[in-house]
Design a protein around this motif. Structure first.
Motif, PDB file in Angstrom:
ATOM      1  N   GLU A  91       0.830  -1.212   0.000  1.00 55.41           N
ATOM      2  CA  GLU A  91       0.000   0.000   0.000  1.00 55.41           C
ATOM      3  C   GLU A  91       0.859   1.255   0.000  1.00 55.41           C
ATOM      4  OE1 GLU A  91      -3.436   0.068   2.713  1.00 55.41           O
ATOM      5  OE2 GLU A  91      -3.021  -2.039   3.079  1.00 55.41           O
ATOM      6  N   LEU A  92       1.938   1.251   0.776  1.00 54.58           N
ATOM      7  CA  LEU A  92       2.823   2.414   0.809  1.00 54.58           C
ATOM      8  C   LEU A  92       3.485   2.653  -0.545  1.00 54.58           C
ATOM      9  CD1 LEU A  92       4.481   1.921   4.306  1.00 54.58           C
ATOM     10  CD2 LEU A  92       3.111   3.888   3.609  1.00 54.58           C
ATOM     11  N   LEU A  93       3.968   1.581  -1.176  1.00 51.45           N
ATOM     12  CA  LEU A  93       4.614   1.728  -2.473  1.00 51.45           C
ATOM     13  C   LEU A  93       3.622   2.178  -3.542  1.00 51.45           C
ATOM     14  CD1 LEU A  93       7.172  -1.226  -2.635  1.00 51.45           C
ATOM     15  CD2 LEU A  93       7.663   1.209  -2.852  1.00 51.45           C
ATOM     16  N   GLN A  94       2.393   1.680  -3.479  1.00 53.49           N
ATOM     17  CA  GLN A  94       1.388   2.129  -4.440  1.00 53.49           C
ATOM     18  C   GLN A  94       1.108   3.619  -4.281  1.00 53.49           C
ATOM     19  OE1 GLN A  94      -2.297  -0.134  -4.616  1.00 53.49           O
ATOM     20  NE2 GLN A  94      -1.553  -0.991  -6.536  1.00 53.49           N
ATOM     21  N   THR A  95       0.989   4.077  -3.039  1.00 56.45           N
ATOM     22  CA  THR A  95       0.735   5.494  -2.789  1.00 56.45           C
ATOM     23  C   THR A  95       1.899   6.346  -3.278  1.00 56.45           C
ATOM     24  OG1 THR A  95      -0.604   4.952  -0.837  1.00 56.45           O
ATOM     25  CG2 THR A  95       0.219   7.208  -1.007  1.00 56.45           C
ATOM     26  N   LEU A  96       3.118   5.897  -3.016  1.00 56.83           N
ATOM     27  CA  LEU A  96       4.293   6.633  -3.466  1.00 56.83           C
ATOM     28  C   LEU A  96       4.400   6.625  -4.984  1.00 56.83           C
ATOM     29  CD1 LEU A  96       6.716   5.327  -0.725  1.00 56.83           C
ATOM     30  CD2 LEU A  96       6.208   7.738  -1.118  1.00 56.83           C
ATOM     31  N   TYR A  97       4.074   5.492  -5.607  1.00 62.76           N
ATOM     32  CA  TYR A  97       4.179   5.406  -7.069  1.00 62.76           C
ATOM     33  C   TYR A  97       3.142   6.287  -7.758  1.00 62.76           C
ATOM     34  CZ  TYR A  97       3.903   3.646 -11.812  1.00 62.76           C
ATOM     35  OH  TYR A  97       3.848   3.570 -13.181  1.00 62.76           O
ATOM     36  N   ARG A  98       1.925   6.334  -7.206  1.00 60.29           N
ATOM     37  CA  ARG A  98       0.897   7.200  -7.802  1.00 60.29           C
ATOM     38  C   ARG A  98       1.320   8.672  -7.768  1.00 60.29           C
ATOM     39  NH1 ARG A  98      -2.902   4.256  -4.362  1.00 60.29           N
ATOM     40  NH2 ARG A  98      -3.724   2.464  -5.519  1.00 60.29           N
ATOM     41  N   ASN A  99       2.223   8.985  -6.843  1.00 62.36           N
ATOM     42  CA  ASN A  99       2.727  10.353  -6.717  1.00 62.36           C
ATOM     43  C   ASN A  99       4.207  10.427  -7.071  1.00 62.36           C
ATOM     44  OD1 ASN A  99       0.373  11.895  -5.207  1.00 62.36           O
ATOM     45  ND2 ASN A  99       0.529   9.876  -4.278  1.00 62.36           N
ATOM     46  N   ALA A 100       4.655   9.540  -7.944  1.00 60.65           N
ATOM     47  CA  ALA A 100       6.083   9.443  -8.262  1.00 60.65           C
ATOM     48  C   ALA A 100       6.650  10.791  -8.700  1.00 60.65           C
ATOM     49  CB  ALA A 100       6.305   8.405  -9.357  1.00 60.65           C
ATOM     50  N   ARG A 102       7.078  13.400  -6.753  1.00 58.05           N
ATOM     51  CA  ARG A 102       6.662  14.515  -5.901  1.00 58.05           C
ATOM     52  C   ARG A 102       6.612  14.052  -4.450  1.00 58.05           C
ATOM     53  NH1 ARG A 102       0.312  15.203  -7.766  1.00 58.05           N
ATOM     54  NH2 ARG A 102      -0.268  13.027  -7.547  1.00 58.05           N
ATOM     55  N   ILE A 103       6.635  14.997  -3.545  1.00 56.76           N
ATOM     56  CA  ILE A 103       6.674  14.688  -2.119  1.00 56.76           C
ATOM     57  C   ILE A 103       5.313  14.180  -1.641  1.00 56.76           C
ATOM     58  CG2 ILE A 103       7.033  15.650   0.186  1.00 56.76           C
ATOM     59  CD1 ILE A 103       8.781  17.810  -1.199  1.00 56.76           C
ATOM     60  N   VAL A 104       5.338  13.092  -0.882  1.00 56.33           N
ATOM     61  CA  VAL A 104       4.142  12.631  -0.175  1.00 56.33           C
ATOM     62  C   VAL A 104       4.418  12.823   1.309  1.00 56.33           C
ATOM     63  CG1 VAL A 104       2.510  10.753   0.202  1.00 56.33           C
ATOM     64  CG2 VAL A 104       3.761  10.893  -1.963  1.00 56.33           C
ATOM     65  N   THR A 105       3.620  13.629   1.976  1.00 59.31           N
ATOM     66  CA  THR A 105       3.884  13.945   3.371  1.00 59.31           C
ATOM     67  C   THR A 105       3.683  12.719   4.258  1.00 59.31           C
ATOM     68  OG1 THR A 105       1.609  14.618   3.860  1.00 59.31           O
ATOM     69  CG2 THR A 105       3.118  16.320   3.018  1.00 59.31           C
ATOM     70  N   ILE A 106       4.291  12.779   5.430  1.00 55.65           N
ATOM     71  CA  ILE A 106       4.156  11.683   6.399  1.00 55.65           C
ATOM     72  C   ILE A 106       2.689  11.479   6.756  1.00 55.65           C
ATOM     73  CG2 ILE A 106       4.657  11.023   8.791  1.00 55.65           C
ATOM     74  CD1 ILE A 106       7.389  12.442   8.424  1.00 55.65           C
ATOM     75  N   ASP A 107       1.967  12.571   7.012  1.00 54.27           N
ATOM     76  CA  ASP A 107       0.548  12.457   7.359  1.00 54.27           C
ATOM     77  C   ASP A 107      -0.253  11.816   6.223  1.00 54.27           C
ATOM     78  OD1 ASP A 107       1.013  13.588   9.794  1.00 54.27           O
ATOM     79  OD2 ASP A 107       0.219  15.560   9.294  1.00 54.27           O
ATOM     80  N   ALA A 108       0.048  12.211   4.983  1.00 57.50           N
ATOM     81  CA  ALA A 108      -0.684  11.663   3.836  1.00 57.50           C
ATOM     82  C   ALA A 108      -0.436  10.172   3.681  1.00 57.50           C
ATOM     83  CB  ALA A 108      -0.299  12.400   2.562  1.00 57.50           C
ATOM     84  N   LEU A 109       0.805   9.735   3.888  1.00 54.79           N
ATOM     85  CA  LEU A 109       1.127   8.310   3.793  1.00 54.79           C
ATOM     86  C   LEU A 109       0.428   7.510   4.891  1.00 54.79           C
ATOM     87  CD1 LEU A 109       4.933   8.298   2.914  1.00 54.79           C
ATOM     88  CD2 LEU A 109       3.103   7.266   1.567  1.00 54.79           C
TER      89      LEU A 109
END
Length: 222
Positions: free
Chosen positions: A156-165, A167-174
């Protein structure tokens, strides 16, 4: 042709940006206050929104918060001030990028193009990183001819990061994407999962080149 909404109370800036976007084959709509910006996004489909922070009736931060309750449309915040806390706030409430006035229209166009390319690209189940591949179809990392399984949270974390590849994903957003409500209590757990993901995807986990820490903000997958 992409549709862009430009929301800014400075009519001169709106006019300049509008003409520049039209010359680059965008369909442009314009508004001059926050309430109209929110109404436009509620009633029409846009591919990207340029949102000034300081607007009458409703400021850009409030508009961004409201939009994120019902839409994932990419948002670039436009601000006259470059304070770090404003940039962090914009990212935390769901903005995709920010740009500080004064800026060159060409720079803004580059940012718009980059976000549109990321947002509307066709997703592949195979993602190539430096030294490994992520196979989302079977939840594995392929590295050194070995198949390394991902846990559910790592996936799930990698999918979220990849969808936003890129650009920064904040700690709260993750944390919110993976754990949902009251996600702030999982900050330490997130750091543990990030470390384990790096052990699986990085050639040298102590010096990551694919999953980067953005100090004080969050993480970025590149």
């Amino acid at each position: 042709m992409y549709k862009v909404l430009i929301a800014d109370d400075n009519k001169q800036i709106v006019s300049i940006l509008s003409e520049y976007c039209k010359k680059n084959n965008f369909i442009v709509s314009t508004v001059f206050n926050g309430e109209d910006a929110l109404k436009e996004v509620e009633e029409n489909k846009f591919d990207i929104v340029l949102l000034d922070v300081m607007m009458p009736k409703k400021d850009g931060f409030d508009v961004c918060r409201e939009v994120r309750k019902f839409s994932n449309v990419p948002i670039i915040m436009i601000t006259a001030r470059g304070e770090d806390y404003e940039k962090i706030m914009g990212l935390e409430i769901g903005a995709d990028d920010y740009i500080v006035k004064p800026f060159l229209p060409k720079e803004l166009l580059f940012r718009i193009t980059a976000i549109l390319r990321r947002t509307y690209k066709k997703e592949s189940p195979i993602v190539n990183l430096n030294g490994c591949q992520i196979d989302f179809s079977c939840g594995e990392i392929v590295k050194d001819n070995k198949n390394i399984p991902l846990t559910a949270k790592e996936y799930e974390l990698l999918q979220t990061l990849y969808r936003n590849a890129g650009r920064i994903v904040t700690i709260d957003a993750l944390c919110e994407a993976v754990w949902g409500e009251n996600a702030y209590v999982y900050t330490n757990s997130l750091m543990t999962h990030i470390r384990r993901i790096r052990e699986k995807i990085e050639i040298n986990p102590s010096h990551p080149v694919s999953l980067i820490t953005m100090k004080g903000l969050g993480y970025k997958l590149i």
